[in-house]
Write an enzyme that holds these catalytic residues in place. Structure first.
Site, PDB file in Angstrom:
ATOM      1  N   CYS A   8      37.366  40.840  32.812  1.00 39.06           N
ATOM      2  CA  CYS A   8      36.074  41.085  33.460  1.00 39.06           C
ATOM      3  C   CYS A   8      35.702  42.562  33.429  1.00 39.06           C
ATOM      4  O   CYS A   8      34.550  42.910  33.174  1.00 39.06           O
ATOM      5  CB  CYS A   8      36.118  40.596  34.910  1.00 39.06           C
ATOM      6  SG  CYS A   8      36.274  38.816  35.077  1.00 39.06           S
TER       7      CYS A   8
ATOM      8  N   GLU B  52      34.204  38.171  42.769  1.00 47.16           N
ATOM      9  CA  GLU B  52      34.406  39.118  41.662  1.00 47.16           C
ATOM     10  C   GLU B  52      33.857  38.434  40.427  1.00 47.16           C
ATOM     11  O   GLU B  52      34.497  37.580  39.831  1.00 47.16           O
ATOM     12  CB  GLU B  52      35.887  39.463  41.524  1.00 47.16           C
ATOM     13  CG  GLU B  52      36.136  40.745  40.730  1.00 47.16           C
ATOM     14  CD  GLU B  52      36.507  40.482  39.286  1.00 47.16           C
ATOM     15  OE1 GLU B  52      35.586  40.284  38.463  1.00 47.16           O
ATOM     16  OE2 GLU B  52      37.707  40.467  38.980  1.00 47.16           O
TER      17      GLU B  52
END
Length: 475
Positions: free
Chosen positions: A283, A249
């Protein structure tokens, strides 16, 4: 497994439980500069011992039924809840995020919620074929030992995203937290391990050498990593010789597209938190906002009004909902990108004027309008409290700009017409596209990136399967 969790009344008690007897690395509060505590500096030899112990414990853990492992995760959730305030205070002091708002208490609550939800997933064998020619079933077996490498922005929550499904599947886990926020993860593991069997979950607080050793270790069967694309690429390279399974990720630079029929006032607060949750250090935060020219000024004004009402300051002050950047390096990135925007002649709606000489890595909430799409503040991931707002004329233009970067973690479309928003969402190259919200992750809903924002899935049954080895039995 123990039935009763160890409880700590204060963050000081937690720190005492995890601190080395002597030495260790000093960790400072990014809001005040004060010493929070000392983290152990584990070595590659410590990592080796942890991997050996996890490898030895894994078969016994795997022989437990799914129901028994789920019960252990629920016990871990109870332990987190029993220590929630001490964990939240420590997190606030180390990471900088305020106690209130979608911050420290929210993060600790998410840890227990993810543990419980993951514990509740059903994973039965899948019947692939069942006819006169025979029968085929898909099963998922534990991989072995999972290495998890976490970031500094949501250190506790993302650690749970990694460890919960890994343990649920029957793997054991070795966690390596960020060097910026080791205390939070050490404390979380201390609490969880009070109810787990010995050696099922380990945490190693070390430097880059430890991370490199973990990602290349022959007895680590899978790496889960959340962090920058550059570091992710290094992990991919170092894992190649052992052909590890990977869940990556990686970095995002999420776009939001506001269609001309959107209600500017109605969406302003959700836009704000989509961008500024955890002071922008997320993020999948909204990092570049494309607004149709018909409502551009109205959206700019509404966002500026919302921003003016959000207090920023030391996290332990109950009034604050925005905090500092977690570290000086990230502060410098944000400051440089905002400076590039102002140097280009972009319009500052609010912010961009940090106070010199104050303690902590505070950068003011910043909104920048009338900015070109190729400006560094737009084209690079700022990962902080600065949002560029770009004007567009046609939906085709907005989609092209949204898709113009090499990353694609998340995105959002904002409109009063859900069907129109869905049509635009289908054209965006991102792992998740939200409509009239941004960054709203759910433990039941798979999450993963497109393009250079990574690969593999987390969350939900689909994410759980990524922690297992598929095995087809055909007869």
């Amino acid at each position: 497994m123990s039935n009763a969790a160890t409880t700590f009344a204060t963050d000081t008690e937690l720190l005492t439980a995890i601190a080395p007897a002597t030495g260790g690395r000093e960790i400072f509060d990014p809001a005040t500069g004060e010493l929070v505590g000392r983290a152990p500096e584990h070595s590659t030899a410590d990592l080796e011992a942890a991997v050996i112990a996890a490898r030895e414990a894994q078969p016994g853990w795997a022989t437990l039924s799914h129901a028994e492992r789920s019960a252990a995760l629920n016990a871990a959730a109870d332990a987190v809840d029993a220590n929630a305030e001490a964990l939240a205070v420590l997190l606030s002091r180390e990471q900088g995020k305020p106690l209130n708002g979608p911050n420290a208490r929210f993060e600790v609550g998410a840890c227990s919620a993810w543990l419980r939800t993951t514990a509740g997933f059903e994973l039965e064998p899948e019947i692939l074929v069942d006819d006169e020619g025979g029968k085929a079933e898909m099963h998922y077996r534990p991989l072995g030992v999972v290495g998890a490498i976490g970031p500094w922005n949501w250190p506790m929550m993302i650690s749970v995203w990694q460890l919960a499904p890994a343990l649920r599947m029957g793997n054991t886990v070795v966690l390596k937290p960020s060097e910026y926020t080791p205390l939070s993860v050490l404390a979380l593991v201390k609490v969880i391990n009070s109810v787990l069997p010995e050696n099922v979950l380990h945490v190693i607080s070390g430097g880059r050498d430890v991370g490199e050793a973990l990602s290349s270790h022959a007895d680590i069967d899978k790496i889960m990593f959340t962090g920058s694309t550059a570091t992710g690429k290094a992990i991919i390279r170092s894992s190649a010789d052992t052909v590890k399974r990977l869940t990556m990720e990686l970095g995002g630079n999420d776009a939001g597209i506001v269609l001309p029929d959107a209600d500017a006032q109605g969406i302003a607060e959700d836009l704000f938190w989509g961008a500024f949750i955890n002071t922008g250090q997320t993020c999948a935060a909204l990092k570049r906002l494309y607004v149709h020219e018909d409502i551009y000024e109205e959206v700019c004004a509404a966002l500026t009004d919302v921003a003016s009402q959000m207090p920023m300051g030391v996290g332990l002050d109950e009034a604050n909902v925005l905090g500092p950047l977690q570290n000086k390096a990230q502060y410098d990135i944000v400051a440089e990108l905002v400076q590039a925007a102002t140097d280009s002649g972009a319009r500052v709606l609010t912010g961009a004027n940090p106070v010199a000489g104050q303690p902590g890595f505070f950068y003011p909430t910043t909104l920048i309008a009338d900015i070109e799409n190729d400006n560094p503040l737009v084209a690079q991931e700022q990962f902080g409290p600065a949002l560029p707002i770009i004007k567009y004329s046609s939906v085709d233009e907005a989609v092209a700009m949204a898709n113009g970067l090499e990353v694609g973690l998340g995105a959002s479309v904002w409109s009063s017409d859900i069907e129109a928003a869905r049509e635009v969402a289908a054209r965006i190259q991102a792992g998740t596209v939200w409509i009239n919200k941004h960054g709203a992750v759910d433990p039941r809903v798979p999450f993963g990136g497109a393009k250079q924002s990574g690969y593999g899935l987390e969350f939900g049954v689909a994410g759980l399967k990524h922690l297992g080895q598929p095995q087809v039995i055909s007869y």
